[in-house]
Design an enzyme around this catalytic site. Structure first.
Site, PDB file in Angstrom:
ATOM      1  N   GLY A   1       0.281   3.656  -6.410  1.00 46.63           N
ATOM      2  CA  GLY A   1       1.518   4.432  -6.426  1.00 46.63           C
ATOM      3  C   GLY A   1       2.758   3.596  -6.160  1.00 46.63           C
ATOM      4  N   GLN A   2       3.871   4.298  -5.923  1.00 46.24           N
ATOM      5  CA  GLN A   2       5.155   3.613  -5.755  1.00 46.24           C
ATOM      6  C   GLN A   2       5.134   2.669  -4.552  1.00 46.24           C
ATOM      7  OE1 GLN A   2       8.579   5.969  -4.633  1.00 46.24           O
ATOM      8  NE2 GLN A   2      10.013   4.347  -5.189  1.00 46.24           N
TER       9      GLN A   2
ATOM     10  N   ASP B   1      -7.630   3.227  -5.349  1.00 45.52           N
ATOM     11  CA  ASP B   1      -6.922   4.422  -5.857  1.00 45.52           C
ATOM     12  C   ASP B   1      -7.866   5.142  -6.805  1.00 45.52           C
ATOM     13  OD1 ASP B   1      -4.866   6.117  -7.388  1.00 45.52           O
ATOM     14  OD2 ASP B   1      -3.509   4.986  -6.101  1.00 45.52           O
TER      15      ASP B   1
ATOM     16  N   TYR C   1       4.679  20.344   0.835  1.00 43.22           N
ATOM     17  CA  TYR C   1       4.627  18.934   1.217  1.00 43.22           C
ATOM     18  C   TYR C   1       5.067  18.741   2.676  1.00 43.22           C
ATOM     19  CZ  TYR C   1       6.033  13.948   0.913  1.00 43.22           C
ATOM     20  OH  TYR C   1       6.199  12.594   1.107  1.00 43.22           O
TER      21      TYR C   1
HETATM   22  P1  NAD Z   1       2.737   8.011  -5.297  1.00 44.51           P
HETATM   23  O1  NAD Z   1       2.534   9.389  -5.806  1.00 44.51           O
HETATM   24  O2  NAD Z   1       3.543   7.067  -6.072  1.00 44.51           O
HETATM   25  O3  NAD Z   1       1.316   7.347  -5.011  1.00 44.51           O
HETATM   26  C1  NAD Z   1       0.251   8.043  -4.448  1.00 44.51           C
HETATM   27  C2  NAD Z   1      -1.022   7.448  -4.977  1.00 44.51           C
HETATM   28  O4  NAD Z   1      -2.112   8.198  -4.445  1.00 44.51           O
HETATM   29  C3  NAD Z   1      -1.140   7.555  -6.512  1.00 44.51           C
HETATM   30  O5  NAD Z   1      -1.339   6.282  -7.071  1.00 44.51           O
HETATM   31  C4  NAD Z   1      -2.342   8.458  -6.747  1.00 44.51           C
HETATM   32  O6  NAD Z   1      -3.124   8.083  -7.855  1.00 44.51           O
HETATM   33  C5  NAD Z   1      -3.099   8.269  -5.435  1.00 44.51           C
HETATM   34  N1  NAD Z   1      -4.009   9.373  -5.156  1.00 44.51           N
HETATM   35  C6  NAD Z   1      -3.819  10.696  -5.339  1.00 44.51           C
HETATM   36  N2  NAD Z   1      -4.922  11.384  -5.004  1.00 44.51           N
HETATM   37  C7  NAD Z   1      -5.826  10.464  -4.581  1.00 44.51           C
HETATM   38  C8  NAD Z   1      -7.142  10.541  -4.093  1.00 44.51           C
HETATM   39  N3  NAD Z   1      -7.780  11.715  -3.993  1.00 44.51           N
HETATM   40  N4  NAD Z   1      -7.767   9.412  -3.742  1.00 44.51           N
HETATM   41  C9  NAD Z   1      -7.151   8.202  -3.858  1.00 44.51           C
HETATM   42  N5  NAD Z   1      -5.905   8.068  -4.320  1.00 44.51           N
HETATM   43  C10 NAD Z   1      -5.244   9.178  -4.666  1.00 44.51           C
HETATM   44  O7  NAD Z   1       3.320   8.169  -3.806  1.00 44.51           O
HETATM   45  P2  NAD Z   1       4.105   7.085  -2.956  1.00 44.51           P
HETATM   46  O8  NAD Z   1       5.540   7.301  -3.200  1.00 44.51           O
HETATM   47  O9  NAD Z   1       3.529   5.755  -3.131  1.00 44.51           O
HETATM   48  O10 NAD Z   1       3.819   7.644  -1.480  1.00 44.51           O
HETATM   49  C11 NAD Z   1       2.781   7.155  -0.689  1.00 44.51           C
HETATM   50  C12 NAD Z   1       2.809   7.883   0.636  1.00 44.51           C
HETATM   51  O11 NAD Z   1       4.088   7.742   1.259  1.00 44.51           O
HETATM   52  C13 NAD Z   1       2.576   9.390   0.529  1.00 44.51           C
HETATM   53  O12 NAD Z   1       1.865   9.837   1.666  1.00 44.51           O
HETATM   54  C14 NAD Z   1       3.976   9.959   0.581  1.00 44.51           C
HETATM   55  O13 NAD Z   1       3.978  11.279   1.067  1.00 44.51           O
HETATM   56  C15 NAD Z   1       4.648   9.021   1.525  1.00 44.51           C
HETATM   57  N6  NAD Z   1       6.107   9.008   1.359  1.00 44.51           N
HETATM   58  C16 NAD Z   1       6.654   8.486   0.213  1.00 44.51           C
HETATM   59  C17 NAD Z   1       8.045   8.477   0.067  1.00 44.51           C
HETATM   60  C18 NAD Z   1       8.696   7.904  -1.155  1.00 44.51           C
HETATM   61  O14 NAD Z   1       9.925   8.048  -1.304  1.00 44.51           O
HETATM   62  N7  NAD Z   1       7.956   7.244  -2.050  1.00 44.51           N
HETATM   63  C19 NAD Z   1       8.843   9.019   1.086  1.00 44.51           C
HETATM   64  C20 NAD Z   1       8.238   9.592   2.183  1.00 44.51           C
HETATM   65  C21 NAD Z   1       6.868   9.541   2.347  1.00 44.51           C
HETATM   66  C1  AKB Z   2       9.732  13.096  -1.883  1.00 41.87           C
HETATM   67  O1  AKB Z   2      10.855  13.230  -2.378  1.00 41.87           O
HETATM   68  O2  AKB Z   2       8.840  13.940  -1.922  1.00 41.87           O
HETATM   69  C2  AKB Z   2       9.455  11.817  -1.110  1.00 41.87           C
HETATM   70  C3  AKB Z   2       9.753  12.000   0.332  1.00 41.87           C
HETATM   71  C4  AKB Z   2      11.125  11.832   0.839  1.00 41.87           C
HETATM   72  O3  AKB Z   2       8.866  12.284   1.098  1.00 41.87           O
HETATM   73  N1  AKB Z   2      10.210  10.765  -1.702  1.00 41.87           N
END
Ligand code: NAD
Ligand code: AKB
Length: 315
Positions: free
Chosen positions: A11-12, A34, A142
Site C-alpha cells: 500500500g501507500q 500483502d 473507519y
Molecule cells: P493502503 O490502502 O494504501 O494499503 C493497505 C494495504 O493493505 C493494501 O496494499 C492492501 O492490499 C493490504 N491489505 C488489505 N487487506 C489485507 C489483508 N486481509 N491481508 C493483507 N493485506 C491486506 O493504506 P495505507 O495508506 O498504506 O495505510 C496503511 C495503514 O495506515 C492503515 O492502517 C491506515 O488506516 C493507516 N493510515 C493511513 C493514512 C494515510 O494517509 N495513508 C493515514 C492514517 C492512517
Molecule cells: C483517510 O483519509 O482515510 C486516511 C486517514 C487520514 O486515516 N488518509
C-alpha cells in the site's frame, strides 16, 4: 537479531516503509507481505510473501519461518472505501489487529506497530489544535474501527505486556505508491493531475483544512517511535502526530508556483462529510514531550519535492 514483518506492504505507506526499513536494518531482515504484489522496487529488493492478515495460521507460519521479532501491521480499509462496505472494513480493520496482537502475546514478539488516524476524532472534537485526549465521537466506520483498535492496543499492553506502539497519522502525501481510498487522497491525486492535465477537480471544498504530512516525515516518526526505549512510550493507545494543516485552495496555490497553467475546480462528494467531521489541526506536543521527534517538511518543501518526483515518475 531483528527480523521485521510488514503486513499490508503493497500500500501507500508500506511501499515507502519497507524500503526505508531495508535501508536501515538490511534487506534480508525485512519481510514484506500483502494480499497483492507490491511495486517492483519492493518485490525485487528483498523477501516478499503473499499473506492474508485475516488468516491466523498463515501469519503464524510466516512469523515462525522467518523468526519474526517485530511486526508493522498496516493492512486496513481506509475511510472512503470503508463507507462503501462497512462490514468488510470492520472485519479487516478489527480482526486482523486481533490476530496480530494475539500472535504477539502467544509468541512473545518484541514489538508491534499499528497505525491509528486522525479519524478517531469526530464532530464533537475541538477542531483546531486538537489535544491528545479530546472528546472522541468518530462517526465513520473507519474512525470507529481505529478508536476501538486503540483501546484494544492499550488493553493488550496493560493486560498481557504486548509492546504495541501507535501513531495517529494525519493524511499522508507520497509519490511512490498511490493513495489507498481515503478522504485525504485528494492531496496525492492533485499532483498526478497537475502534471498530466494541468487541472484537477477536487472532491473536497476549497476551504476544507485537514492535517497532512509528507511520507518521509511519517516514516521517520514511525521508525523513531519503534526504536525509542520502551520506558519512554507512555501512551499505549496512540500518539497524536501533527503534520502540516492546509486546505485544497492553499495546496493549489503552492502547486501553481511549479506549474503556472494549473487550475482547480471543486465538486465535493460523500467524502466532504467525513472531512468535516475531522480536526483541522493537531496538537502533538505530548509526542514531542515523551520522545522528542520533530518533522522536517512544510507545505512549500513538500509540494516542491512531490511535484518534482511525480513529474519524473510520469515522464
Ligand atoms: P493502503 O490502502 O494504501 O494499503 C493497505 C494495504 O493493505 C493494501 O496494499 C492492501 O492490499 C493490504 N491489505 C488489505 N487487506 C489485507 C489483508 N486481509 N491481508 C493483507 N493485506 C491486506 O493504506 P495505507 O495508506 O498504506 O495505510 C496503511 C495503514 O495506515 C492503515 O492502517 C491506515 O488506516 C493507516 N493510515 C493511513 C493514512 C494515510 O494517509 N495513508 C493515514 C492514517 C492512517
Ligand atoms: C483517510 O483519509 O482515510 C486516511 C486517514 C487520514 O486515516 N488518509
Amino acid at each position: 537479531m531483528k527480523k521485521i514483518l510488514v503486513i499490508g506492504a503493497s500500500g501507500q505507506i508500506g511501499s515507502d516503509l519497507v524500503l526505508e526499513l531495508r535501508k536501515r536494518f538490511g534487506a534480508e531482515n525485512v519481510i514484506a507481505s500483502d494480499i497483492r504484489e507490491p511495486m517492483k522496487e519492493v518485490f525485487e529488493g528483498g523477501p516478499f510473501v503473499i499473506l492474508d492478515a485475516l488468516n491466523k495460521k498463515d501469519v503464524e507460519t510466516v512469523v515462525d519461518k522467518y523468526k519474526i521479532t517485530e511486526v508493522y501491521h498496516l493492512a486496513a480499509i481506509l475511510s472512503g472505501n470503508a463507507e462503501k462496505n462497512p462490514a468488510k472494513a470492520w472485519e479487516i480493520n478489527m480482526n486482523s489487529l486481533f490476530i496480530i496482537l494475539d500472535i504477539a502475546k502467544e509468541k512473545q514478539l518484541s514489538k508491534i506497530f499499528w497505525p491509528s488516524s486522525i479519524a478517531v476524532f469526530g464532530p464533537g472534537t475541538k477542531k483546531q489544535n486538537t489535544p491528545q485526549n479530546d472528546f472522541m465521537d468518530p462517526n465513520t466506520v473507519y474512525g470507529i474501527s481505529k478508536l476501538a483498535g486503540e483501546r484494544w492496543c492499550e488493553y493488550y499492553f496493560n493486560k498481557y505486556g504486548v509492546d504495541v506502539r501507535s501513531l495517529r497519522y494525519p493524511g499522508l502525501i507520497s509519490y511512490k505508491a498511490e493513495a489507498g481510498g481515503g478522504t485525504t487522497d485528494y492531496a496525492v491525486e492533485i499532483f498526478y493531475e497537475a502534471v498530466k492535465n494541468n487541472k484537477y477537480e477536487c472532491f473536497l471544498s476549497e476551504n476544507t483544512s485537514l492535517p497532512m504530512m509528507y511520507m518521509e516525515d511519517a516514516i521517520d516518526a514511525t521508525i523513531s517511535l519503534m526504536e525509542t526505549e520502551k520506558e519512554k512510550i507512555k501512551i499505549r493507545s496512540s500518539y497524536n502526530l501533527g503534520g502540516i494543516s492546509f486546505n485544497p485552495k492553499q495546496l493549489s496555490e503552492e502547486i501553481k508556483k511549479h506549474n503556472h497553467n494549473f487550475t482547480i475546480t471543486y465538486k465535493p462528494d460523500f467524502r466532504q462529510a467525513i472531512a468535516d467531521s475531522w480536526p483541522q489541526s493537531i496538537d502533538d506536543s505530548v509526542l514531542f514531550e515523551h520522545w522528542g521527534w520533530k518533522q522536517k517538511y512544510n507545505i512549500a518543501t513538500m509540494t516542491e519535492e512531490m511535484y518534482k518526483e511525480i513529474k519524473k515518475k510520469l515522464s
